[in-house]
Design a protein around this motif. Structure first.
Motif, PDB file in Angstrom:
ATOM      1  N   ILE A 169      64.663  74.463  35.957  1.00 29.60           N
ATOM      2  CA  ILE A 169      64.653  72.999  35.935  1.00 29.60           C
ATOM      3  C   ILE A 169      65.448  72.485  37.126  1.00 29.60           C
ATOM      4  N   PHE A 170      64.809  71.703  37.985  1.00 22.03           N
ATOM      5  CA  PHE A 170      65.485  71.075  39.116  1.00 22.03           C
ATOM      6  C   PHE A 170      66.030  69.724  38.643  1.00 22.03           C
ATOM      7  N   ALA A 171      67.351  69.636  38.469  1.00 23.51           N
ATOM      8  CA  ALA A 171      67.947  68.409  37.956  1.00 23.51           C
ATOM      9  C   ALA A 171      68.310  67.423  39.056  1.00 23.51           C
ATOM     10  N   GLY A 172      68.446  67.894  40.307  1.00 24.79           N
ATOM     11  CA  GLY A 172      68.810  67.008  41.413  1.00 24.79           C
ATOM     12  C   GLY A 172      67.614  66.256  41.949  1.00 24.79           C
ATOM     13  N   SER A 173      67.892  65.216  42.739  1.00 29.43           N
ATOM     14  CA  SER A 173      66.811  64.335  43.171  1.00 29.43           C
ATOM     15  C   SER A 173      66.155  64.748  44.481  1.00 29.43           C
ATOM     16  N   GLY A 174      66.809  65.551  45.292  1.00 25.33           N
ATOM     17  CA  GLY A 174      66.230  65.901  46.577  1.00 25.33           C
ATOM     18  C   GLY A 174      66.380  64.771  47.587  1.00 25.33           C
ATOM     19  N   TYR A 175      65.811  64.984  48.776  1.00 25.73           N
ATOM     20  CA  TYR A 175      65.959  64.042  49.878  1.00 25.73           C
ATOM     21  C   TYR A 175      64.618  63.461  50.300  1.00 25.73           C
ATOM     22  N   VAL A 176      64.672  62.261  50.843  1.00 25.25           N
ATOM     23  CA  VAL A 176      63.487  61.620  51.407  1.00 25.25           C
ATOM     24  C   VAL A 176      63.135  62.324  52.717  1.00 25.25           C
ATOM     25  N   ASP A 177      61.853  62.655  52.918  1.00 26.29           N
ATOM     26  CA  ASP A 177      61.387  63.300  54.151  1.00 26.29           C
ATOM     27  C   ASP A 177      62.187  64.557  54.477  1.00 26.29           C
TER      28      ASP A 177
ATOM     29  N   ARG B 161      59.171  64.963  43.195  1.00 27.22           N
ATOM     30  CA  ARG B 161      59.335  65.670  44.459  1.00 27.22           C
ATOM     31  C   ARG B 161      58.020  66.361  44.783  1.00 27.22           C
ATOM     32  N   ASP B 162      57.750  66.553  46.048  1.00 22.63           N
ATOM     33  CA  ASP B 162      56.465  67.099  46.473  1.00 22.63           C
ATOM     34  C   ASP B 162      56.492  68.622  46.416  1.00 22.63           C
ATOM     35  N   ILE B 163      56.638  69.171  45.195  1.00 25.25           N
ATOM     36  CA  ILE B 163      56.724  70.621  45.043  1.00 25.25           C
ATOM     37  C   ILE B 163      55.738  71.144  43.991  1.00 25.25           C
ATOM     38  N   ASP B 164      54.780  70.326  43.582  1.00 19.71           N
ATOM     39  CA  ASP B 164      53.678  70.745  42.708  1.00 19.71           C
ATOM     40  C   ASP B 164      54.161  71.419  41.429  1.00 19.71           C
ATOM     41  N   CYS B 165      54.890  70.663  40.635  1.00 17.49           N
ATOM     42  CA  CYS B 165      55.315  71.163  39.330  1.00 17.49           C
ATOM     43  C   CYS B 165      55.414  69.972  38.375  1.00 17.49           C
ATOM     44  N   PRO B 166      55.471  70.210  37.067  1.00 17.17           N
ATOM     45  CA  PRO B 166      55.607  69.097  36.122  1.00 17.17           C
ATOM     46  C   PRO B 166      56.868  68.286  36.394  1.00 17.17           C
TER      47      PRO B 166
ATOM     48  N   THR C  60      68.877  71.773  49.951  1.00 19.97           N
ATOM     49  CA  THR C  60      67.577  72.329  49.594  1.00 19.97           C
ATOM     50  C   THR C  60      67.560  73.836  49.814  1.00 19.97           C
ATOM     51  N   SER C  61      68.230  74.297  50.844  1.00 20.25           N
ATOM     52  CA  SER C  61      68.292  75.734  51.098  1.00 20.25           C
ATOM     53  C   SER C  61      68.908  76.466  49.920  1.00 20.25           C
ATOM     54  N   SER C  62      69.921  75.865  49.306  1.00 20.49           N
ATOM     55  CA  SER C  62      70.540  76.488  48.129  1.00 20.49           C
ATOM     56  C   SER C  62      69.594  76.470  46.937  1.00 20.49           C
ATOM     57  N   GLU C  63      68.831  75.388  46.785  1.00 25.70           N
ATOM     58  CA  GLU C  63      67.846  75.336  45.701  1.00 25.70           C
ATOM     59  C   GLU C  63      66.845  76.477  45.841  1.00 25.70           C
ATOM     60  N   ILE C  64      66.435  76.747  47.064  1.00 29.71           N
ATOM     61  CA  ILE C  64      65.452  77.812  47.302  1.00 29.71           C
ATOM     62  C   ILE C  64      66.036  79.169  46.916  1.00 29.71           C
ATOM     63  N   THR C  65      67.251  79.460  47.372  1.00 23.66           N
ATOM     64  CA  THR C  65      67.846  80.766  47.058  1.00 23.66           C
ATOM     65  C   THR C  65      68.137  80.901  45.567  1.00 23.66           C
ATOM     66  N   ARG C  66      68.579  79.811  44.924  1.00 24.43           N
ATOM     67  CA  ARG C  66      68.832  79.867  43.478  1.00 24.43           C
ATOM     68  C   ARG C  66      67.531  80.127  42.716  1.00 24.43           C
TER      69      ARG C  66
ATOM     70  N   PRO D  49      62.769  68.101  55.571  1.00 23.78           N
ATOM     71  CA  PRO D  49      61.938  69.068  56.296  1.00 23.78           C
ATOM     72  C   PRO D  49      61.802  70.419  55.591  1.00 23.78           C
ATOM     73  N   ARG D  50      62.663  70.686  54.612  1.00 23.63           N
ATOM     74  CA  ARG D  50      62.602  71.972  53.920  1.00 23.63           C
ATOM     75  C   ARG D  50      61.804  71.896  52.619  1.00 23.63           C
ATOM     76  N   THR D  51      61.245  70.715  52.314  1.00 20.76           N
ATOM     77  CA  THR D  51      60.435  70.593  51.101  1.00 20.76           C
ATOM     78  C   THR D  51      59.247  71.557  51.085  1.00 20.76           C
TER      79      THR D  51
END
Length: 339
Positions: free
Chosen positions: A121-129, A156-161, A102-108, A131-133
């Motif tokens: 476009i976030f193509a990956g699924s992310g993680y359950v719970d 994912r809980d990031i408020d986007c389509p 997730t840290s890499s997703e943020i910097t990208r 902490p960096r969401t």
């Protein structure tokens, strides 16, 4: 190659005025001046800098795609859908690898925001719970304020389509197919621990096994999303117990790895053990793997179209409900009715 200064001299205007006309600035310019600048640019074969236009208009014709694992063919199919749609609309695709962090997703995302991408476009699924969401959600909101639309291909809980496929239903339908063939003892090879897609696909498998009264015969084993993980999981299954009726892997690559391990052990597939996966990647078709076809190309293409449309009409204030694209079961040679 002609420069902006060449165009300004040809048109008899200042460099600043030529720049405003050619880079889409909103600063008022008379119709006559605009016509002279455009005519001069055409005569000289001038092509404006995409970066300069992005600085002026605060956006570019760039669509970013953040993937979990750049060598995974799952993401290659999605990226192809994005790129085909982007190319037709005159956009450019930038592919970036996050290594399931997730840290890499943020910097990208922050980098693409700085490049004034039209969307990410976030193509990956992310993680359950994860902490960096909340930090990722904050970065998505900051990018949106700069005109960058984010889209996720999983919920994912990031408020986007969200444009996605139903992983849980896909695993359920695949398990239902095996149960209908008379299989009872079924092993599920999981994906990477903690990932949303892993949890969803395992839940679908267990849902159907429970409904069929086979929960006690269902077994979930540690695995992953690559050939090696599926191969290793199948070897552990072979070493520790009697043969199961079937092995279902969380994706096609792991399923092919399991298939290879069984064949190396001279176990007849599907005569003794059926094998199935999820995704319907090219490798599945090559080895005759029973699987569930997910609309990966369509997910990428639709996400890109959403970004492009938002660039024309402006992003909607409300992301709206998730768009769920259909999947379909694809029976092939690695599964058969249980004698």
């Amino acid at each position: 190659m002609a420069s902006l200064a060449d165009v300004s001299r040809e048109a008899g205007v200042s460099v600043a005025t030529a720049s405003r006309v050619l880079n889409g600035a909103t600063h008022p310019v008379s119709a006559d001046t605009r016509s002279r600048v455009l005519a001069a640019a055409e005569r000289l074969g001038y092509s404006p800098s995409a970066l300069a236009q992005a600085l002026v208009t605060r956006t570019s014709r760039l669509i970013g795609v953040i993937v979990s694992d750049i060598v995974n063919p799952y993401f290659s199919v999605i990226a192809r859908g994005v790129d085909d749609m982007s190319t037709r609309a005159g956009y450019v695709t930038m592919l970036s690898n996050a290594d399931r962090r997730t840290s890499s997703e943020i910097t990208r995302l922050q980098t693409m925001r700085d490049y004034r991408a039209a969307g990410v476009i976030f193509a990956g699924s992310g993680y359950v719970d994860d902490p960096r969401t909340p930090e990722l959600a904050k970065a998505v909101a900051a990018a949106r304020e700069r005109g960058v639309l984010s889209i996720s291909l999983t919920e994912r809980d990031i408020d986007c389509p969200v444009i996605t496929a139903d992983n849980r239903a896909a695993a359920y339908d695949l398990t239902d197919h095996l149960v209908s063939q008379g299989h009872r003892r079924i092993v599920f090879v999981e994906g990477p621990a903690g990932m949303v897609a892993t949890e969803q696909r395992r839940a679908g498998f267990l849902d159907r096994m429970t409904e069929a009264g086979l929960r006690d015969l269902a077994e979930c084993v540690e695995g992953g999303f690559d050939f090696e993980a599926g191969h290793a999981a199948a070897l552990r299954v072979l070493a520790s117990r009697d043969l199961p009726d079937a092995i279902v892997a969380a994706n096609d690559e792991a399923a092919v790895g399991a298939l290879n391990a069984l064949r190396q052990a001279r176990i007849d597939v599907p005569g003794q053990v059926s094998v199935a996966g999820i995704d319907d990647l090219p490798v599945a078709r090559f080895v005759g793997l029973t699987t569930v076809s997910l609309p990966l190309y369509e997910l990428g293409a639709m996400a890109a179209r959403r970004v492009i449309d938002a660039g024309t009409a402006g992003p909607a204030p409300d992301p709206g409900p998730p768009v769920v694209l259909p999947h379909r079961l694809v029976p092939r040679e690695t599964t058969a009715r249980r004698p």
